[in-house]
Design a protein around this motif. Sequence first.
Motif, mmCIF file in Angstrom:
data_model
loop_
_atom_site.group_PDB
_atom_site.id
_atom_site.type_symbol
_atom_site.label_atom_id
_atom_site.label_comp_id
_atom_site.label_asym_id
_atom_site.label_seq_id
_atom_site.Cartn_x
_atom_site.Cartn_y
_atom_site.Cartn_z
ATOM 1 N N LEU A 15 -19.516 46.468 -49.540
ATOM 2 C CA LEU A 15 -18.495 46.996 -48.638
ATOM 3 C C LEU A 15 -17.193 46.203 -48.653
ATOM 4 N N ILE A 16 -17.279 44.883 -48.710
ATOM 5 C CA ILE A 16 -16.057 44.076 -48.660
ATOM 6 C C ILE A 16 -15.166 44.320 -49.882
ATOM 7 N N PRO A 17 -15.706 44.309 -51.113
ATOM 8 C CA PRO A 17 -14.838 44.607 -52.269
ATOM 9 C C PRO A 17 -14.177 45.978 -52.200
ATOM 10 N N ILE A 18 -14.865 46.973 -51.608
ATOM 11 C CA ILE A 18 -14.277 48.307 -51.487
ATOM 12 C C ILE A 18 -13.012 48.267 -50.637
ATOM 13 N N GLY A 19 -12.981 47.354 -49.655
ATOM 14 C CA GLY A 19 -11.822 47.239 -48.782
ATOM 15 C C GLY A 19 -10.567 46.767 -49.473
ATOM 16 N N ILE A 20 -10.692 46.286 -50.723
ATOM 17 C CA ILE A 20 -9.525 45.794 -51.456
ATOM 18 C C ILE A 20 -8.555 46.927 -51.800
ATOM 19 N N PHE A 21 -9.021 48.171 -51.721
ATOM 20 C CA PHE A 21 -8.129 49.311 -51.930
ATOM 21 C C PHE A 21 -6.995 49.312 -50.899
ATOM 22 N N PHE A 22 -7.247 48.728 -49.727
ATOM 23 C CA PHE A 22 -6.247 48.698 -48.661
ATOM 24 C C PHE A 22 -5.689 47.300 -48.412
ATOM 25 N N VAL A 23 -6.531 46.287 -48.546
ATOM 26 C CA VAL A 23 -6.146 44.925 -48.180
ATOM 27 C C VAL A 23 -6.450 43.993 -49.337
ATOM 28 N N SER A 24 -5.442 43.276 -49.806
ATOM 29 C CA SER A 24 -5.663 42.339 -50.910
ATOM 30 C C SER A 24 -5.782 40.911 -50.414
ATOM 31 N N LYS A 25 -4.813 40.432 -49.638
ATOM 32 C CA LYS A 25 -4.837 39.047 -49.190
ATOM 33 C C LYS A 25 -4.104 38.908 -47.868
ATOM 34 N N GLN A 26 -4.691 38.075 -46.967
ATOM 35 C CA GLN A 26 -4.046 37.800 -45.688
ATOM 36 C C GLN A 26 -3.985 36.294 -45.457
ATOM 37 N N GLU A 27 -3.906 35.880 -44.162
ATOM 38 C CA GLU A 27 -3.648 34.471 -43.862
ATOM 39 C C GLU A 27 -4.672 33.516 -44.468
ATOM 40 N N ASN A 28 -5.952 33.786 -44.296
ATOM 41 C CA ASN A 28 -6.996 32.968 -44.910
ATOM 42 C C ASN A 28 -8.138 33.866 -45.339
ATOM 43 N N LYS A 29 -9.090 33.316 -46.044
ATOM 44 C CA LYS A 29 -10.117 34.146 -46.678
ATOM 45 C C LYS A 29 -11.038 34.821 -45.672
ATOM 46 N N PHE A 30 -11.359 34.155 -44.569
ATOM 47 C CA PHE A 30 -12.218 34.800 -43.574
ATOM 48 C C PHE A 30 -11.509 35.986 -42.926
ATOM 49 N N ILE A 31 -10.214 35.849 -42.680
ATOM 50 C CA ILE A 31 -9.447 36.985 -42.147
ATOM 51 C C ILE A 31 -9.396 38.101 -43.187
ATOM 52 N N THR A 32 -9.196 37.728 -44.445
ATOM 53 C CA THR A 32 -9.145 38.717 -45.526
ATOM 54 C C THR A 32 -10.469 39.455 -45.657
ATOM 55 N N TYR A 33 -11.579 38.719 -45.717
ATOM 56 C CA TYR A 33 -12.887 39.351 -45.910
ATOM 57 C C TYR A 33 -13.265 40.251 -44.733
ATOM 58 N N SER A 34 -12.989 39.791 -43.510
ATOM 59 C CA SER A 34 -13.340 40.611 -42.345
ATOM 60 C C SER A 34 -12.496 41.882 -42.307
ATOM 61 N N THR A 35 -11.220 41.773 -42.671
ATOM 62 C CA THR A 35 -10.351 42.952 -42.715
ATOM 63 C C THR A 35 -10.799 43.906 -43.819
ATOM 64 N N GLN A 36 -11.161 43.364 -44.974
ATOM 65 C CA GLN A 36 -11.657 44.198 -46.065
ATOM 66 C C GLN A 36 -12.963 44.890 -45.690
ATOM 67 N N LEU A 37 -13.806 44.206 -44.918
ATOM 68 C CA LEU A 37 -15.049 44.830 -44.467
ATOM 69 C C LEU A 37 -14.747 46.017 -43.563
ATOM 70 N N ILE A 38 -13.784 45.867 -42.667
ATOM 71 C CA ILE A 38 -13.391 46.975 -41.781
ATOM 72 C C ILE A 38 -12.875 48.155 -42.597
ATOM 73 N N TYR A 39 -11.965 47.889 -43.538
ATOM 74 C CA TYR A 39 -11.396 48.975 -44.331
ATOM 75 C C TYR A 39 -12.407 49.540 -45.329
ATOM 76 N N GLY A 40 -13.354 48.707 -45.773
ATOM 77 C CA GLY A 40 -14.424 49.212 -46.638
ATOM 78 C C GLY A 40 -15.270 50.239 -45.919
ATOM 79 N N ILE A 41 -15.579 49.964 -44.659
ATOM 80 C CA ILE A 41 -16.345 50.912 -43.840
ATOM 81 C C ILE A 41 -15.550 52.196 -43.630
#
Length: 561
Positions: A15-41
């Motif tokens: 799910l997290i890699p799928i979120g990269i379609f919307f989000v590539s990189k943010q402030e830090n990696k935990f913020i990035t991964y959690s945001t990618q998980l949301i957009y992956g869902i």
Amino acid sequence: MINLFLKVFTIHFFLIPIGIFFVSKQENKFITYSTQLIYGIVLISFMALFLNFFTPLNQNVNSLTIMTLLLMIYKKWKLFFNKEFILFSLISTIIICFLIIESNVNRPDAGLYHLPYINIINEEKIIFGLSNLHFRYAHASIMQHTSAILNNLLLGINGIILPAALLMSAILINFTSRVLNLLKYKKYNLELFFLVFIQIYIFYKMNRYSEYGNDAPAHLLFFYLTSIILKDKLFDTKEILNLLIISLFVVLNKIILLFSVFIVLIHFTKKHFLNFFKNKRFYFLVFFFLIWIIKNITISGCLIFPITKLCSESFLWSNKNISESVSIENEAWAKGWPDYVNDKNITKEDKLTMKNYSKNFNWIKTWYSKHFLFISSIIFPYILIILLFFMFIFKFKINKHINYPLYDHRKFYYFFFILLIANIFWMMKVPVFRYGYSYLISIIALIFSYAGSRLFTLKEKLKVKILIIFCIGFLVIFLKNTLRIVENENDYNNYPWPKYYSMSKENDFPELEKFKISNKLFYRPISGDYCMYYKSPCLNYGNYLNAKITNKYGYFFIHLN
């Protein structure tokens, strides 16, 4: 137990890699991964909605869909093979496991229509006029499609219970990481305190998976959306469109939260509008909004069910009477109709009709006597907790040296005005706490956040004090669920996954009987049981005895005689 842990852990790698379609990189990696998980869902939910027009979402289709999305980004897989990603997935998995192990699904709604509808999606492509069998299928959340597509070869049927817990985990980690990031750079602003006050509510009241249903995911995402809006920055077109996609997903989960769309417009400019047509996200947004509208029409004959004015009688499966009666019933029940009917102080001759009860504030007295007291029993302790925390971190001394740009004040006032209107709309239309509590919690958190960040002076050691609050909050979640797990009996079918086969402690399969409508096989519970997730299509109640089913072009059409 180990099997559950490994499966939950593994799903993050999908799910997290799928979120990269919307989000590539943010402030830090935990913020990035959690945001990618949301957009992956969000992305797989929209894919599930689209695919169900053409095929049942069985395990093969679901697995192929997810693998196809992953193959499209295979060149970026190296971004996810690192220690931070593994650590994030482990933390998220631990949170999810504490929430779901030996839990119940949201009852009774899950047994009545959440799970049966997921079962239908897994076994049937979209059915025209499905609401003629059970009106609740007409306003089912898109989270049912999310659950359906997670029933794949990796997770099996147990995947259907994961979406809400995944969102909860993503929001908790996202909020915590952003708070720590803001503290690190000493940004004691509106965003920081809003995140803290919202997370206090999540710790306090959203710590049981069995209470989530369709409501919690929508409210969690509303909290996420509002917190992003408060960021101290200017948003580009891509970010605005991302937020509009989240707001659409919120509305598709809970139509009462439609004000989430207006909140995004706080940062909207003419330049954004002109750039919309150059961005693929805009067409994604429009396409899936239209898909949702078409789905609504296909199932119920309405653009949005049960708004009768948006229903048409021009389709074979249309039935405005169902829409009108459901609309009247939903509003009346939300305003305390059962309590009014059972009030022995009102004679039978004086009792109002259900329709008239909801008009002209006739419902206020009855609603106040129970629903208002229930809401107060939740809100007043929350406000008390915030006040105590406020005293813990602030000096009650006006800080006259802080100057904020006029734009920042305008953003607050605009945001406050939208939330105020949203709360009034919710209270006037369907004043049940679970329908609109994110409106109420957000406006309370916003007021306290504004007061703290704009008016008062901070005490020393803010970071330490916020960390103490967060540690206590996470401890509440883990201890409360640990006690639940320890106290529960672990001898049941499909242990340790949540019980979604039946309402019994044993989680045995429900007793169902077969019946046919126009030669199409259906099931219904025996002796007051619930359909749950077992055999499909299953109906608890509805108008199905008067239904007729035809098969055209490979699709089922259901209409009432």
